[in-house]
Design a protein around this motif. Structure first.
Motif, PDB file in Angstrom:
ATOM      1  N   LEU A   5     -19.411   6.745  12.188  1.00 35.22           N
ATOM      2  CA  LEU A   5     -20.682   7.088  12.581  1.00 35.22           C
ATOM      3  C   LEU A   5     -21.837   6.367  12.826  1.00 35.22           C
ATOM      4  CD1 LEU A   5     -20.357  10.022   9.902  1.00 35.22           C
ATOM      5  CD2 LEU A   5     -20.078  10.516  12.132  1.00 35.22           C
ATOM      6  N   ALA A   6     -21.739   5.252  12.172  1.00 32.65           N
ATOM      7  CA  ALA A   6     -22.845   4.248  12.114  1.00 32.65           C
ATOM      8  C   ALA A   6     -22.677   3.395  13.424  1.00 32.65           C
ATOM      9  CB  ALA A   6     -23.009   3.433  10.716  1.00 32.65           C
ATOM     10  N   THR A   7     -21.739   3.438  14.109  1.00 32.19           N
ATOM     11  CA  THR A   7     -21.346   2.954  15.350  1.00 32.19           C
ATOM     12  C   THR A   7     -21.109   1.270  15.277  1.00 32.19           C
ATOM     13  OG1 THR A   7     -23.794   1.876  15.779  1.00 32.19           O
ATOM     14  CG2 THR A   7     -23.286   4.329  16.718  1.00 32.19           C
ATOM     15  N   LEU A   8     -20.222   1.359  14.233  1.00 28.98           N
ATOM     16  CA  LEU A   8     -19.738  -0.087  13.824  1.00 28.98           C
ATOM     17  C   LEU A   8     -18.431  -0.324  14.096  1.00 28.98           C
ATOM     18  CD1 LEU A   8     -21.495  -0.422  10.234  1.00 28.98           C
ATOM     19  CD2 LEU A   8     -22.364  -1.501  12.639  1.00 28.98           C
ATOM     20  N   GLN A   9     -17.627   0.675  14.474  1.00 27.66           N
ATOM     21  CA  GLN A   9     -16.219   0.726  14.748  1.00 27.66           C
ATOM     22  C   GLN A   9     -15.785   2.031  15.725  1.00 27.66           C
ATOM     23  OE1 GLN A   9     -13.830   0.798  11.357  1.00 27.66           O
ATOM     24  NE2 GLN A   9     -13.584   2.768  11.386  1.00 27.66           N
ATOM     25  N   GLU A  10     -14.895   1.483  16.539  1.00 24.60           N
ATOM     26  CA  GLU A  10     -14.498   2.708  17.696  1.00 24.60           C
ATOM     27  C   GLU A  10     -13.514   3.500  16.939  1.00 24.60           C
ATOM     28  OE1 GLU A  10     -15.808   3.642  20.569  1.00 24.60           O
ATOM     29  OE2 GLU A  10     -16.956   1.997  20.607  1.00 24.60           O
ATOM     30  N   PRO A  11     -13.170   4.871  17.238  1.00 27.20           N
ATOM     31  CA  PRO A  11     -12.201   5.562  16.885  1.00 27.20           C
ATOM     32  C   PRO A  11     -11.031   5.446  17.934  1.00 27.20           C
ATOM     33  CG  PRO A  11     -13.708   6.983  17.690  1.00 27.20           C
ATOM     34  CD  PRO A  11     -14.439   5.700  17.577  1.00 27.20           C
ATOM     35  N   ASP A  12      -9.958   6.024  17.347  1.00 23.08           N
ATOM     36  CA  ASP A  12      -8.934   5.993  18.683  1.00 23.08           C
ATOM     37  C   ASP A  12      -9.015   7.026  19.478  1.00 23.08           C
ATOM     38  OD1 ASP A  12      -7.784   3.356  17.652  1.00 23.08           O
ATOM     39  OD2 ASP A  12      -6.518   4.857  16.161  1.00 23.08           O
ATOM     40  N   THR A  13      -9.282   8.360  18.678  1.00 26.39           N
ATOM     41  CA  THR A  13      -9.567   9.432  19.592  1.00 26.39           C
ATOM     42  C   THR A  13     -10.461  10.381  18.911  1.00 26.39           C
ATOM     43  OG1 THR A  13      -7.961  10.893  18.115  1.00 26.39           O
ATOM     44  CG2 THR A  13      -6.949   9.698  19.981  1.00 26.39           C
ATOM     45  N   GLY A  14     -11.131  11.250  19.650  1.00 28.38           N
ATOM     46  CA  GLY A  14     -12.121  12.295  19.174  1.00 28.38           C
ATOM     47  C   GLY A  14     -13.470  12.027  19.744  1.00 28.38           C
ATOM     48  N   SER A  15     -14.387  12.663  19.370  1.00 28.60           N
ATOM     49  CA  SER A  15     -15.723  12.633  19.823  1.00 28.60           C
ATOM     50  C   SER A  15     -16.613  12.896  18.578  1.00 28.60           C
ATOM     51  CB  SER A  15     -16.080  13.678  20.933  1.00 28.60           C
ATOM     52  OG  SER A  15     -15.817  15.249  20.277  1.00 28.60           O
ATOM     53  N   ILE A  59     -26.801  13.771  21.647  1.00 29.49           N
ATOM     54  CA  ILE A  59     -26.449  12.320  21.929  1.00 29.49           C
ATOM     55  C   ILE A  59     -25.183  12.152  21.682  1.00 29.49           C
ATOM     56  CG2 ILE A  59     -26.827   9.821  21.079  1.00 29.49           C
ATOM     57  CD1 ILE A  59     -29.569  10.766  20.151  1.00 29.49           C
ATOM     58  N   ASP A  60     -24.298  11.557  22.638  1.00 26.19           N
ATOM     59  CA  ASP A  60     -23.034  11.312  22.619  1.00 26.19           C
ATOM     60  C   ASP A  60     -22.994   9.830  21.708  1.00 26.19           C
ATOM     61  OD1 ASP A  60     -20.514  10.069  22.751  1.00 26.19           O
ATOM     62  OD2 ASP A  60     -19.913  11.436  24.576  1.00 26.19           O
ATOM     63  N   VAL A  61     -22.547  10.077  20.328  1.00 29.50           N
ATOM     64  CA  VAL A  61     -22.477   8.978  19.402  1.00 29.50           C
ATOM     65  C   VAL A  61     -21.733   7.754  19.638  1.00 29.50           C
ATOM     66  CG1 VAL A  61     -22.216   8.292  17.138  1.00 29.50           C
ATOM     67  CG2 VAL A  61     -23.324  10.252  17.241  1.00 29.50           C
ATOM     68  N   LEU A  62     -20.526   7.994  20.308  1.00 33.16           N
ATOM     69  CA  LEU A  62     -19.563   6.940  20.789  1.00 33.16           C
ATOM     70  C   LEU A  62     -19.952   6.355  22.311  1.00 33.16           C
ATOM     71  CD1 LEU A  62     -16.273   8.817  19.973  1.00 33.16           C
ATOM     72  CD2 LEU A  62     -17.307   7.064  18.620  1.00 33.16           C
ATOM     73  N   LYS A  63     -20.528   6.931  23.221  1.00 35.24           N
ATOM     74  CA  LYS A  63     -21.139   6.395  24.151  1.00 35.24           C
ATOM     75  C   LYS A  63     -22.499   6.017  24.564  1.00 35.24           C
ATOM     76  CE  LYS A  63     -17.854   9.007  27.023  1.00 35.24           C
ATOM     77  NZ  LYS A  63     -17.541  10.114  28.008  1.00 35.24           N
ATOM     78  N   GLN A  64     -23.464   6.490  23.469  1.00 34.16           N
ATOM     79  CA  GLN A  64     -24.892   6.287  23.576  1.00 34.16           C
ATOM     80  C   GLN A  64     -25.371   5.526  22.038  1.00 34.16           C
ATOM     81  OE1 GLN A  64     -25.618  10.441  24.915  1.00 34.16           O
ATOM     82  NE2 GLN A  64     -27.418   9.426  25.564  1.00 34.16           N
ATOM     83  N   LYS A  65     -24.752   4.512  21.929  1.00 36.31           N
ATOM     84  CA  LYS A  65     -24.887   3.830  20.612  1.00 36.31           C
ATOM     85  C   LYS A  65     -26.443   3.455  20.433  1.00 36.31           C
ATOM     86  CE  LYS A  65     -20.200   1.987  19.954  1.00 36.31           C
ATOM     87  NZ  LYS A  65     -19.630   2.838  20.913  1.00 36.31           N
ATOM     88  N   ASP A  66     -27.121   2.996  21.122  1.00 35.41           N
ATOM     89  CA  ASP A  66     -28.369   2.404  21.183  1.00 35.41           C
ATOM     90  C   ASP A  66     -29.223   3.667  20.782  1.00 35.41           C
ATOM     91  OD1 ASP A  66     -27.777  -0.257  21.446  1.00 35.41           O
ATOM     92  OD2 ASP A  66     -28.033  -0.206  23.544  1.00 35.41           O
ATOM     93  N   GLU A  67     -28.992   4.759  21.588  1.00 36.16           N
ATOM     94  CA  GLU A  67     -29.811   5.691  21.038  1.00 36.16           C
ATOM     95  C   GLU A  67     -29.522   6.312  19.704  1.00 36.16           C
ATOM     96  OE1 GLU A  67     -32.222   7.191  23.169  1.00 36.16           O
ATOM     97  OE2 GLU A  67     -31.683   5.428  24.436  1.00 36.16           O
TER      98      GLU A  67
END
Length: 300
Positions: A48-58, A64-72
Motif C-alpha cells: 500500500l505504501a508503494t514500497l513493493q509490487e504485488p504479483d496480482t491484484g489492484s 488514483i491507481d496506487v500501483l501505477k501512480q506511485k508519485d501521486e
C-alpha cells in the motif's frame, strides 16, 4: 476517499506466499488490521505504501491507481513502518525540517510553522533540540507519527506502532491516533487486540496471507455471544483439553491456566459462561483457519 484492494497476491523469491487474494474496502476513519506475526500485515502495508509490487491484484485510492501512480499516492501518504530508523546525532527539529523539504515544503517560514505544530501535537516540542539518539522508544514512535503527518496526508499507515511501548506511552499514542482518524483513512496494523478494540470502527483479521474476517469489532463480538466458555484447569490437563475441545485461548492467572472454549452450548457443568470479547473473536478465527474447526464463527 476510499481505499479499495482487490485480489492482491504476493509470493517472495524464497517461496513465502505472503498475500493470497486479499480483498478489502477501507473508508475514512480508523481501520484495524489484526493478525499474528508473519500473517502478511507488513507485506500488505509495504504494498500500500508503494514500497513493493504485488504479483496480482489492484489498489485504488479514490481515483488514483496506487500501483501505477506511485508519485501521486506518495503526495497523499503518511507512513510509519514497523522498523522506523532515525539519525541519532540530529535533533528532532532539524530532522523533521529536513523531511519537510523532501516532502516539497520549500518555504522556510512555512516549514518552521509546520515543524513546530507537529512537534506540539506529538508532545515533543520541549525536546525539539534533543538528539534523537537520546529519545525513548515512545518518543521515537511519536516522532515517527510527526513525520507521517507532514503535508496533511489523506492516507496514513502505521505498522505495529505500540509494540514495546509502556502503558503510559501507549495511551498517549492511542490518543494521538484517535484524533487522526476523524478526516483521514488511517490503517493500524497490529497483533495487539486491545489496540483495535480501543481505536477502530472497522477491522479485518488476516492470517497466513488470507483475510479471515472483515467487520465492525462490536458486531463481530456479537456473533459469538453465548458461545464462549471458561474453565480453570491444571497445567497437566491443558493438552487433553486442546485435543477434546475447541480451545480458542489460554492464559495464566496465579499460575493456573484459564481456558476459553468455543462451543454452541455448555460443554459440561464444570465450565462457566463468559462474556465474549474481541480477543475471543481473534483467536477463534485464527484457530478456525488453522484447524478447520470454527470457521463458521464469523463469516468473512
Amino acid at each position: 476517499m476510499k481505499l479499495e484492494i482487490k485480489n492482491l497476491s504476493k509470493t517472495y523469491a524464497n517461496g513465502v506466499h505472503a498475500l493470497k487474494g486479499v480483498n478489502l474496502e477501507i473508508n475514512t476513519g480508523m481501520f484495524g488490521l489484526l493478525g499474528p506475526n508473519g500473517a502478511g500485515k507488513s507485506s500488505l502495508m509495504r504494498t500500500l505504501a508503494t514500497l513493493q509490487e504485488p504479483d496480482t491484484g489492484s489498489i485504488t485510492f479514490g481515483e488514483i491507481d496506487v500501483l501505477k501512480q506511485k508519485d501521486e499516492v506518495r503526495k497523499l501518504l503518511g507512513y510509519l513502518p514497523q522498523e522506523f530508523g532515525v539519525y541519532p546525532k540530529i535533533s528532532a527539529e532539524v530532522l523533521l525540517d529536513h523531511l519537510a523539504v523532501l516532502k516539497g515544503v520549500t518555504k522556510r517560514s512555512e516549514r518552521k510553522e509546520l515543524v513546530a505544530s507537529l512537534l506540539q501535537k506529538t508532545n515533543l516540542y520541549d525536546s525539539r533540540k534533543k538528539n534523537l539518539g537520546g529519545f525513548s522508544g515512545g518518543m521515537k514512535q511519536r516522532f515517527g507519527i510527526a513525520q507521517a503527518l507532514l503535508c496533511d496526508p489523506k492516507l496514513i499507515i502505521v505498522d505495529e506502532p505500540t509494540a514495546g511501548l509502556d502503558p503510559a506511552e501507549r495511551n498517549r499514542f492511542h490518543n494521538l491516533l484517535s484524533e487522526l482518524g476523524e478526516n483521514t483513512v488511517v490503517i493500524l496494523s497490529t497483533h495487539i487486540v486491545d489496540d483495535v478494540k480501543e481505536l477502530c470502527t472497522d477491522m479485518a483479521i488476516i492470517n497466513k496471507g488470507e483475510v479471515l474476517l472483515k467487520g465492525n469489532p462490536i458486531e463481530s463480538i456479537d456473533t459469538i455471544k453465548g458461545k464462549i466458555w471458561r474453565k480453570v484447569i491444571e497445567k497437566t490437563e491443558l493438552e487433553d483439553y486442546k485435543a477434546n475441545y475447541k480451545v480458542v485461548s489460554e492464559k495464566l492467572i496465579s499460575g493456573k491456566p484459564i481456558i476459553h472454549v468455543y462451543a454452541e452450548s455448555l460443554p459440561d457443568a464444570s465450565f462457566e459462561s463468559v462474556a465474549a470479547d474481541l480477543e475471543d473473536v481473534y483467536f477463534a478465527q485464527i484457530f478456525g483457519a488453522e484447524q478447520g474447526a470454527v470457521q463458521e464463527v464469523v463469516a468473512v
